[in-house]
Motif scaffolding. Structure first.
Motif, PDB file in Angstrom:
ATOM      1  N   ALA A 374       2.754-164.306  40.177  1.00 15.08           N
ATOM      2  CA  ALA A 374       3.859-163.357  40.229  1.00 15.08           C
ATOM      3  C   ALA A 374       3.874-162.489  38.969  1.00 15.08           C
ATOM      4  N   HIS A 375       3.652-163.146  37.826  1.00 16.43           N
ATOM      5  CA  HIS A 375       3.642-162.365  36.591  1.00 16.43           C
ATOM      6  C   HIS A 375       2.470-161.390  36.559  1.00 16.43           C
ATOM      7  N   LEU A 541       9.119-170.472  46.254  1.00 22.18           N
ATOM      8  CA  LEU A 541       9.617-171.293  45.152  1.00 22.18           C
ATOM      9  C   LEU A 541      11.025-171.787  45.460  1.00 22.18           C
ATOM     10  N   TYR A 542      11.827-170.918  46.061  1.00 19.34           N
ATOM     11  CA  TYR A 542      13.195-171.319  46.433  1.00 19.34           C
ATOM     12  C   TYR A 542      13.152-172.446  47.449  1.00 19.34           C
ATOM     13  N   ARG A 543      12.275-172.287  48.438  1.00 22.47           N
ATOM     14  CA  ARG A 543      12.184-173.303  49.492  1.00 22.47           C
ATOM     15  C   ARG A 543      11.800-174.646  48.904  1.00 22.47           C
ATOM     16  N   ARG A 544      10.870-174.599  47.937  1.00 21.67           N
ATOM     17  CA  ARG A 544      10.430-175.856  47.326  1.00 21.67           C
ATOM     18  C   ARG A 544      11.566-176.521  46.567  1.00 21.67           C
ATOM     19  N   ARG A 545      12.392-175.685  45.935  1.00 18.70           N
ATOM     20  CA  ARG A 545      13.460-176.246  45.123  1.00 18.70           C
ATOM     21  C   ARG A 545      14.654-176.704  45.957  1.00 18.70           C
ATOM     22  N   GLN A 554      19.749-162.331  47.900  1.00 18.34           N
ATOM     23  CA  GLN A 554      20.602-162.401  46.717  1.00 18.34           C
ATOM     24  C   GLN A 554      20.478-163.766  46.041  1.00 18.34           C
ATOM     25  N   SER A 555      20.172-164.776  46.839  1.00 19.71           N
ATOM     26  CA  SER A 555      20.050-166.127  46.286  1.00 19.71           C
ATOM     27  C   SER A 555      18.862-166.242  45.333  1.00 19.71           C
ATOM     28  N   LEU A 556      17.953-165.301  45.390  1.00 22.58           N
ATOM     29  CA  LEU A 556      16.746-165.393  44.563  1.00 22.58           C
ATOM     30  C   LEU A 556      16.952-164.833  43.158  1.00 22.58           C
ATOM     31  N   ALA A 557      17.945-163.968  43.036  1.00 21.01           N
ATOM     32  CA  ALA A 557      18.186-163.307  41.743  1.00 21.01           C
ATOM     33  C   ALA A 557      19.333-164.006  41.015  1.00 21.01           C
ATOM     34  N   PRO A 558      19.274-164.137  39.706  1.00 20.65           N
ATOM     35  CA  PRO A 558      18.184-163.688  38.839  1.00 20.65           C
ATOM     36  C   PRO A 558      17.151-164.766  38.504  1.00 20.65           C
ATOM     37  N   LEU A 560      14.772-166.370  40.249  1.00 20.66           N
ATOM     38  CA  LEU A 560      13.381-166.222  40.704  1.00 20.66           C
ATOM     39  C   LEU A 560      12.936-164.763  40.787  1.00 20.66           C
ATOM     40  N   LEU A 561      13.901-163.865  40.805  1.00 25.44           N
ATOM     41  CA  LEU A 561      13.596-162.442  40.815  1.00 25.44           C
ATOM     42  C   LEU A 561      14.581-161.750  39.881  1.00 25.44           C
ATOM     43  N   PRO A 562      14.133-160.761  39.096  1.00 27.09           N
ATOM     44  CA  PRO A 562      15.087-160.043  38.244  1.00 27.09           C
ATOM     45  C   PRO A 562      16.219-159.427  39.069  1.00 27.09           C
ATOM     46  N   THR A 563      15.807-158.726  40.099  1.00 26.48           N
ATOM     47  CA  THR A 563      16.783-158.149  41.038  1.00 26.48           C
ATOM     48  C   THR A 563      16.143-158.168  42.410  1.00 26.48           C
TER      49      THR A 563
END
Lengths: 658, 120
Positions: A374-375, A541-545, A554-558, A560-563
């Motif tokens: 991702a980076h 990554l969210y699913r794994r966690r 929206q659940s991904l920020a901030p 796992l995602l900046p925005t």
């Protein structure tokens, strides 16, 4: 006696009458009648028939002849002069007196001619003036042409700046130890070995494609070379110094690298030869063969990633994907648009492979792998929106200018004959590439070269116009898709294309200026794909966690995602839905309508390249116009405006796709 | 006395128009009349007269016609047109103004009791 006088008088009368018949035109008696001039006697006959002394006849003949008048005008003048001398002789003056008092013959003839011409018909006057005007115009045009030709032929280009050095500046600054190119070369030389011939046609294939088995075997047996590719891709810089000739150490590579069937070539073909190239060839001839080889290397890495996935080798999968990103970065080292486009092509392939593998084999990636990938994708080319740079194009344009114009020391100069010839060859090449009729269609154009040179903008103006266009392009590139309308630069260029004067004036621009709008859209679409991949990684990554997919992005920020990334077509957040429990990331696509993640259905034509049509960008006004089309959509309209969304992840050809 | 060409250019046509004002005349007759009545000052050769006549004809100030003379010969007679009359009147006015100005400058003698015209 009286009888004799009577006879002589009669004879005189008869002679006089005959004289009248011979000399006086019927026109004098018939106001509207005309007798063709050829039926009347010439002035010579009239003079000969007159009863004048020979010296006087000779004078009259000379005067009338020198007038160079029309036949009937000469007759008129002759008659009048004869009458004058007859009157003079009749009044008792001698021939010598009359001749002496006549005046200068040439001057008399000239003045008579001038005066007689004034009474000629209006039609003749207009005709004469017309031809005089045409003659003067042609003479003026000839003078202008001569001056223009002299200016053109006497001028020579002033090639003074080494723009190749500018182009190679970044590569030359890479320390030798940090240069990736020698390692790439070694890896490719190894790959182009004995079994390359069989593998070459299958570069870029994926599992399930024809030739996959051959490619898989090839890759398995060439892992050391692939390791070299990965090593090279990790280097800080490419360090490829481009030039006009292929370096000896690269010539073997070029000879051995047989181009696979169907693979796009990115080698720049530049047969155009500038007459002023002896010491400093035109930058357009620079060798960019490394692009093709690096693109091929990236395809091999992509195929190897799939091979490694089949063997459940996640480490190699990640290494191959990172190698592709590294290659995409390296290709951008030379700041030319073609390099950026190849870079984007490699990056897109990397993103496609990563997205597919993430969808189908997420277990191959550890959390750290996903974070690292991702980076890498997010920081590509400095991060932010992915752009196609125009720096190199300007360098190339400046180089063309110095090869076709003089240099007056103040930043300007005029076009040269050598320059026009170069542009003519360039035009032919460009037209054949673009399947257009060349601006210059025949050898007659060479005769018109002075005119073209006269019309063509000078060096400073040409550069100003170029900079104005690139400023428009830069502004457009910096504008997100959802804020764009009709391309101002395309409007500007089409106006120039429609104007013959502009085409003549800015001909180099029209052939050298790249298709700005398309490349800026390419950057935006690539950014969209990159953003979608980053979101897909975040979803995984969210699913794994959390053990489940999120209900919204929206659940991904901030964390796992900046925005939440934007949908670059409508400016709203990227679209996300759970369909049958599985996530779908999509953009509204070409039609700007949210169809709920509806994929493109190509029907009986088959799958084609997934998302291609739904990802075509059209100006909003055009979309509205197509939507307002009455009646059923034509197949062409449908192709332009499919009723579907652009499915970003998982890829439509993924088995994971709901 | 030989008159300057530029002066002749202005005087010649006026003289011709003036002579034709009285009656129509043919070319030779005009040459003789101009020489005689101007005491030789405005004498012009045929190489000057005929072009002048053709110019005046082109401008529509005079009109030429062939006619049989009493002696049986054919001559082209010139007559003043209406336009020619107007032009003559205009030129005469200008010449009178000019001569008055010259007289005031002492170049010409001042007429006693008004302008006098040359007579045949």
């Amino acid at each position: 006696m009286s009888g004799q006088r009577s006879v002589s008088h009669s004879a005189f009368s008869i002679g006089a009458r005959l004289w009248k018949i011979a000399t006086i035109p019927i026109d004098d008696y018939l106001p509207f009648g005309r007798i063709p001039g050829l039926l009347r006697p010439s002035y010579r006959v009239i003079v000969a028939a007159s009863r004048l002394p020979p010296e006087t006849k000779g004078l009259v003949r000379r005067v009338v002849q020198k007038t160079r008048l029309w036949r009937h005008e000469k007759r008129d003048v002759a008659r009048e002069l004869i009458a004058h001398f007859q009157d003079g002789l009749g009044s008792g003056r001698s021939t010598e007196e009359l001749i002496a008092s006549f005046g200068e013959v040439k001057q008399a003839a000239r003045m008579i001619r001038r005066a007689k011409k004034r009474v000629r018909p209006v039609v003749w006057q207009v005709w004469k003036r017309g031809w005089q005007t045409i003659g003067c115009t042609l003479l003026l045009a000839l003078v202008v042409y001569g001056v223009a030709a002299a200016r053109l032929l006497l001028a020579s280009p002033a090639v003074s700046h080494d723009y190749l050095a500018d182009l190679n500046a970044t590569a030359a600054a890479v320390p030798e130890a940090d240069r990736a190119w020698p390692i790439y070369r070694a890896a490719l030389m190894s790959l182009y070995g004995s079994d390359w011939e069989a593998a070459a046609p299958n570069v870029g294939v994926q599992p399930g494609d024809e030739g996959w088995k051959t490619m898989s075997v090839f890759l398995a047996s060439n892992q050391p070379a692939l390791a070299l590719l990965r090593e090279a891709s990790a280097k800080p810089g490419l360090g490829f110094i481009t030039g006009f000739a292929i370096a000896p150490e690269d010539q073997v590579l070029v000879r051995r690298g047989v181009r696979p069937t169907g693979e796009d070539t990115v080698e720049k073909q530049s047969p155009v030869t500038s007459p002023s190239e002896n010491d400093n060839p035109v930058l357009m001839r620079v060798q960019l063969f490394q692009l093709m080889h690096l693109r091929r290397a990236s395809l091999l890495c992509a195929s190897d990633a799939f091979r490694a996935a089949e063997e459940k080798d996640g480490k190699t999968v990640v290494a191959d994907l990172e190698a592709m990103i590294g290659m995409a970065e390296h290709v951008r080292e030379i700041p030319m648009m073609i390099d950026d486009l190849v870079s984007i092509s490699i990056l897109t392939r990397a993103m496609g492979a990563a997205g597919l593998l993430l969808a189908e084999h997420p277990e191959l990636f550890t959390d750290d792998d996903l974070t690292r990938l991702a980076h890498r994708f997010a920081s590509f080319s400095g991060g932010g929106s992915i752009r196609v740079h125009l720096t190199g194009e300007r360098i190339m344009f400046l180089d063309v200018l110095q090869h076709v114009y003089t240099d007056d020391g103040d930043g300007s100069g005029r076009i040269t004959g050598e320059g026009l010839e170069f542009l003519r060859l360039l035009d032919q090449q460009s037209a054949s590439f673009q399947a257009q009729a060349p601006l210059l269609v025949s050898s007659a154009e060479k005769a018109l070269a002075p005119v073209r040179g006269f019309l063509m903008a000078d060096r400073a103006e040409m550069l100003r116009e170029y900079d104005a266009l690139t400023a428009l392009a830069a502004a457009e590139t910096a504008t997100p898709l959802w804020q764009r309308g009709e391309s101002r630069i395309e409007v500007h260029l089409s106006r120039s294309d429609d104007s013959p004067l502009d085409r003549a004036r800015y001909q180099p621009l029209l052939r050298l200026i790249p298709v700005f709008r398309h490349v800026s859209v390419t950057g935006e679409l690539t950014t969209q794909m990159r953003d979608a991949l980053l979101t897909a990684i975040a979803l995984e990554l969210y699913r794994r966690r959390h053990g489940a997919w999120p209900q919204s992005l929206q659940s991904l920020a901030p964390e796992l995602l900046p925005t939440v990334p934007r949908d670059r077509f409508d400016g709203r957040p990227l679209k996300y839905r759970l369909i049958d429990g599985s996530p779908v990331l999509y953009s509204v696509g070409t039609d700007l309508d949210d169809d709920g993640g509806k994929p493109l259905d190509l029907g009986p034509r088959g799958r084609g390249r997934p998302g291609t049509y739904a990802a075509r960008w059209l100006p909003p006004q055009r979309v509205e116009q197509l939507k307002r089309t009455a009646g059923p959509m034509t197949s062409e309209d449908w192709q332009l405006l499919p009723d579907a969304d652009w499915i970003l992840w998982p890829p439509p050809d993924s088995r994971f796709h709901p | 006395m030989r008159i300057e060409r530029e002066l002749m250019r202005g005087a010649g046509p006026v003289a011709v128009l003036k002579l034709l004002e009285q009656r129509q005349m043919y070319g030779y007759e005009l040459v003789e009349a101009i020489e005689r009545r101007s005491a030789g000052v405005l004498a012009m050769g045929q190489s000057t007269l005929y072009p002048m006549l053709y110019n005046l004809e082109a401008k529509g100030l005079i009109r030429g016609r062939w006619r049989d003379a009493d002696n049986g010969r054919s001559r082209k007679y010139y007559a003043l047109t209406a336009r020619g009359k107007r032009r003559l009147a205009h030129d005469v006015r200008q010449w009178r103004e000019l001569s008055r100005a010259m007289a005031n400058l002492g170049i010409l003698p001042k007429p006693a009791g008004g302008p006098r015209e040359a007579t045949a």
